[in-house]
Design a protein around this motif. Structure first.
Motif, PDB file in Angstrom:
ATOM      1  N   LEU A 146       0.817  -1.214   0.000  1.00 57.02           N
ATOM      2  CA  LEU A 146       0.000   0.000   0.000  1.00 57.02           C
ATOM      3  C   LEU A 146       0.851   1.266   0.000  1.00 57.02           C
ATOM      4  O   LEU A 146       0.464   2.282  -0.587  1.00 57.02           O
ATOM      5  CB  LEU A 146      -0.944  -0.014   1.210  1.00 57.02           C
ATOM      6  CG  LEU A 146      -2.036  -1.090   1.163  1.00 57.02           C
ATOM      7  CD1 LEU A 146      -2.685  -1.243   2.525  1.00 57.02           C
ATOM      8  CD2 LEU A 146      -3.076  -0.771   0.097  1.00 57.02           C
ATOM      9  N   ALA A 147       2.015   1.204   0.646  1.00 57.41           N
ATOM     10  CA  ALA A 147       2.914   2.362   0.646  1.00 57.41           C
ATOM     11  C   ALA A 147       3.397   2.673  -0.767  1.00 57.41           C
ATOM     12  O   ALA A 147       3.578   3.844  -1.127  1.00 57.41           O
ATOM     13  CB  ALA A 147       4.102   2.096   1.563  1.00 57.41           C
ATOM     14  N   PRO A 152      -6.282   2.181  -3.955  1.00 49.43           N
ATOM     15  CA  PRO A 152      -6.992   1.746  -2.758  1.00 49.43           C
ATOM     16  C   PRO A 152      -6.752   0.282  -2.389  1.00 49.43           C
ATOM     17  O   PRO A 152      -7.002  -0.121  -1.263  1.00 49.43           O
ATOM     18  CB  PRO A 152      -8.461   1.966  -3.117  1.00 49.43           C
ATOM     19  CG  PRO A 152      -8.499   1.797  -4.612  1.00 49.43           C
ATOM     20  CD  PRO A 152      -7.201   2.362  -5.109  1.00 49.43           C
ATOM     21  N   PHE A 153      -6.249  -0.500  -3.376  1.00 53.15           N
ATOM     22  CA  PHE A 153      -5.986  -1.910  -3.115  1.00 53.15           C
ATOM     23  C   PHE A 153      -4.485  -2.167  -3.148  1.00 53.15           C
ATOM     24  O   PHE A 153      -3.692  -1.236  -3.342  1.00 53.15           O
ATOM     25  CB  PHE A 153      -6.766  -2.777  -4.100  1.00 53.15           C
ATOM     26  CG  PHE A 153      -8.259  -2.607  -3.972  1.00 53.15           C
ATOM     27  CD1 PHE A 153      -8.933  -3.123  -2.874  1.00 53.15           C
ATOM     28  CD2 PHE A 153      -8.978  -1.891  -4.918  1.00 53.15           C
ATOM     29  CE1 PHE A 153     -10.298  -2.949  -2.724  1.00 53.15           C
ATOM     30  CE2 PHE A 153     -10.347  -1.710  -4.781  1.00 53.15           C
ATOM     31  CZ  PHE A 153     -11.009  -2.239  -3.674  1.00 53.15           C
ATOM     32  N   LEU A 154      -4.077  -3.392  -2.955  1.00 53.88           N
ATOM     33  CA  LEU A 154      -2.661  -3.680  -2.721  1.00 53.88           C
ATOM     34  C   LEU A 154      -1.756  -3.179  -3.836  1.00 53.88           C
ATOM     35  O   LEU A 154      -0.687  -2.626  -3.587  1.00 53.88           O
ATOM     36  CB  LEU A 154      -2.463  -5.189  -2.527  1.00 53.88           C
ATOM     37  CG  LEU A 154      -3.041  -5.764  -1.232  1.00 53.88           C
ATOM     38  CD1 LEU A 154      -2.857  -7.278  -1.193  1.00 53.88           C
ATOM     39  CD2 LEU A 154      -2.394  -5.130   0.001  1.00 53.88           C
ATOM     40  N   PHE A 155      -2.187  -3.376  -5.080  1.00 48.75           N
ATOM     41  CA  PHE A 155      -1.359  -2.947  -6.211  1.00 48.75           C
ATOM     42  C   PHE A 155      -2.101  -1.955  -7.107  1.00 48.75           C
ATOM     43  O   PHE A 155      -1.891  -1.910  -8.308  1.00 48.75           O
ATOM     44  CB  PHE A 155      -0.876  -4.173  -6.989  1.00 48.75           C
ATOM     45  CG  PHE A 155       0.014  -5.062  -6.159  1.00 48.75           C
ATOM     46  CD1 PHE A 155       1.368  -4.785  -6.027  1.00 48.75           C
ATOM     47  CD2 PHE A 155      -0.515  -6.140  -5.471  1.00 48.75           C
ATOM     48  CE1 PHE A 155       2.190  -5.577  -5.229  1.00 48.75           C
ATOM     49  CE2 PHE A 155       0.299  -6.945  -4.674  1.00 48.75           C
ATOM     50  CZ  PHE A 155       1.651  -6.659  -4.552  1.00 48.75           C
ATOM     51  N   ILE A 179      -6.287  -3.923  14.789  1.00 42.67           N
ATOM     52  CA  ILE A 179      -5.448  -3.309  13.766  1.00 42.67           C
ATOM     53  C   ILE A 179      -5.207  -1.853  14.151  1.00 42.67           C
ATOM     54  O   ILE A 179      -6.157  -1.100  14.380  1.00 42.67           O
ATOM     55  CB  ILE A 179      -6.121  -3.380  12.378  1.00 42.67           C
ATOM     56  CG1 ILE A 179      -6.482  -4.832  12.014  1.00 42.67           C
ATOM     57  CG2 ILE A 179      -5.227  -2.751  11.316  1.00 42.67           C
ATOM     58  CD1 ILE A 179      -5.307  -5.759  11.912  1.00 42.67           C
ATOM     59  N   GLN A 180      -3.948  -1.473  14.217  1.00 40.68           N
ATOM     60  CA  GLN A 180      -3.596  -0.107  14.619  1.00 40.68           C
ATOM     61  C   GLN A 180      -3.341   0.813  13.436  1.00 40.68           C
ATOM     62  O   GLN A 180      -3.617   2.004  13.498  1.00 40.68           O
ATOM     63  CB  GLN A 180      -2.343  -0.150  15.516  1.00 40.68           C
ATOM     64  CG  GLN A 180      -2.476  -1.044  16.737  1.00 40.68           C
ATOM     65  CD  GLN A 180      -3.624  -0.630  17.643  1.00 40.68           C
ATOM     66  OE1 GLN A 180      -3.907   0.559  17.796  1.00 40.68           O
ATOM     67  NE2 GLN A 180      -4.297  -1.607  18.247  1.00 40.68           N
ATOM     68  N   SER A 181      -2.809   0.287  12.349  1.00 33.46           N
ATOM     69  CA  SER A 181      -2.392   1.112  11.222  1.00 33.46           C
ATOM     70  C   SER A 181      -3.591   1.729  10.492  1.00 33.46           C
ATOM     71  O   SER A 181      -4.465   1.000  10.000  1.00 33.46           O
ATOM     72  CB  SER A 181      -1.588   0.270  10.230  1.00 33.46           C
ATOM     73  OG  SER A 181      -1.436   0.938   8.999  1.00 33.46           O
ATOM     74  N   PRO A 182      -3.637   3.060  10.371  1.00 31.52           N
ATOM     75  CA  PRO A 182      -4.718   3.705   9.614  1.00 31.52           C
ATOM     76  C   PRO A 182      -4.738   3.269   8.148  1.00 31.52           C
ATOM     77  O   PRO A 182      -5.816   3.138   7.558  1.00 31.52           O
ATOM     78  CB  PRO A 182      -4.408   5.198   9.739  1.00 31.52           C
ATOM     79  CG  PRO A 182      -3.565   5.316  10.973  1.00 31.52           C
ATOM     80  CD  PRO A 182      -2.751   4.054  11.013  1.00 31.52           C
ATOM     81  N   ILE A 183      -3.578   3.041   7.566  1.00 34.95           N
ATOM     82  CA  ILE A 183      -3.505   2.627   6.164  1.00 34.95           C
ATOM     83  C   ILE A 183      -4.145   1.255   5.977  1.00 34.95           C
ATOM     84  O   ILE A 183      -4.900   1.032   5.021  1.00 34.95           O
ATOM     85  CB  ILE A 183      -2.035   2.603   5.683  1.00 34.95           C
ATOM     86  CG1 ILE A 183      -1.460   4.023   5.646  1.00 34.95           C
ATOM     87  CG2 ILE A 183      -1.928   1.963   4.293  1.00 34.95           C
ATOM     88  CD1 ILE A 183       0.021   4.074   5.340  1.00 34.95           C
TER      89      ILE A 183
END
Length: 213
Positions: A146-147, A152-155, A179-183
């Motif tokens: 995602l980075a 919006p999706f993985l790739f 789940i902590q990560s906002p992303i």
């Protein structure tokens, strides 16, 4: 192209069926759905009519039978190359295939302790070391993809990699994995709101629970 048929199991429970079905829907190719209830006295004999492995999913296209979820997704991607179910860029595509292959063959701790049950809602109090390691690895993979893609999706757009990890999203929800990560939270929201995922979930929740024989 002639319509193909996709043999699947219960939508509430069958994660491998979900993966193949989502890829088929994302391809926008017409197909017939054949649902065989699992864990029933007649399940094996019914599946033997369709699948060489007597398991789901199985794609039937004329005389062809494809009985593995990843092989099914690869075949669908070849039938609908214009949909880019794999990323268009060669290097990104290789990474996406690595993600899918790891999901396809790994994460045994997660599979054994957190089996898919879409309607289930519990707060699991004890996770095994293997399950914890699997969760950490999956969250790392999602964060890395995602980075780079910015969602919006993985790739980028929904593809086979997302189809393969969608059941994991619902495992996390079912068992109250924090789940902590906002992303990653946003990614999970995109998965849940994806039209074909919503339709699968609605159908799964409408299924009447059947006691195993």
């Amino acid at each position: 192209m002639d319509q193909f048929s996709l043999v699947i199991g219960d939508k509430n429970l069958s994660s491998w069926s979900m993966r193949a079905w989502l890829a088929a829907k994302a391809s926008e190719l017409p197909f017939k759905e054949i649902l065989v209830p699992l864990d029933q006295p007649e399940t094996k004999s019914e599946l033997q009519k369709f699948s060489p492995s007597s398991k789901v999913p199985c794609l039937i296209h004329g005389d062809l039978r494809i009985w593995d979820s990843l092989a099914i997704c690869e075949y669908i991607a070849e039938l609908a190359p214009q949909k880019f179910l794999w990323p268009e860029n060669k290097q990104t595509r290789a990474i996406a295939r690595s993600y899918v292959s790891e999901m396809h063959s790994g994460f045994s701790g997660l599979r054994s302790q957190l089996s898919m049950d879409i309607r289930l809602r519990i707060e699991i109090r004890h996770l095994t070391h293997d399950t914890i390691d699997d969760i950490k690895r999956i969250l790392f993979l999602w964060s890395e993809a995602l980075a780079k893609s910015k969602g919006p999706f993985l790739f980028g757009e929904f593809g086979i990699a997302d189809a393969f990890f969608t059941p994991v999203v619902f495992r996390f929800i079912s068992y109250g994995v924090q789940i902590q990560s906002p992303i990653i939270k946003k990614y999970m929201e995109h998965i849940q709101n994806y039209d074909h995922v919503k339709k699968w979930v609605e159908a799964g929740l409408s299924e009447k629970p059947r006691p195993p024989f």
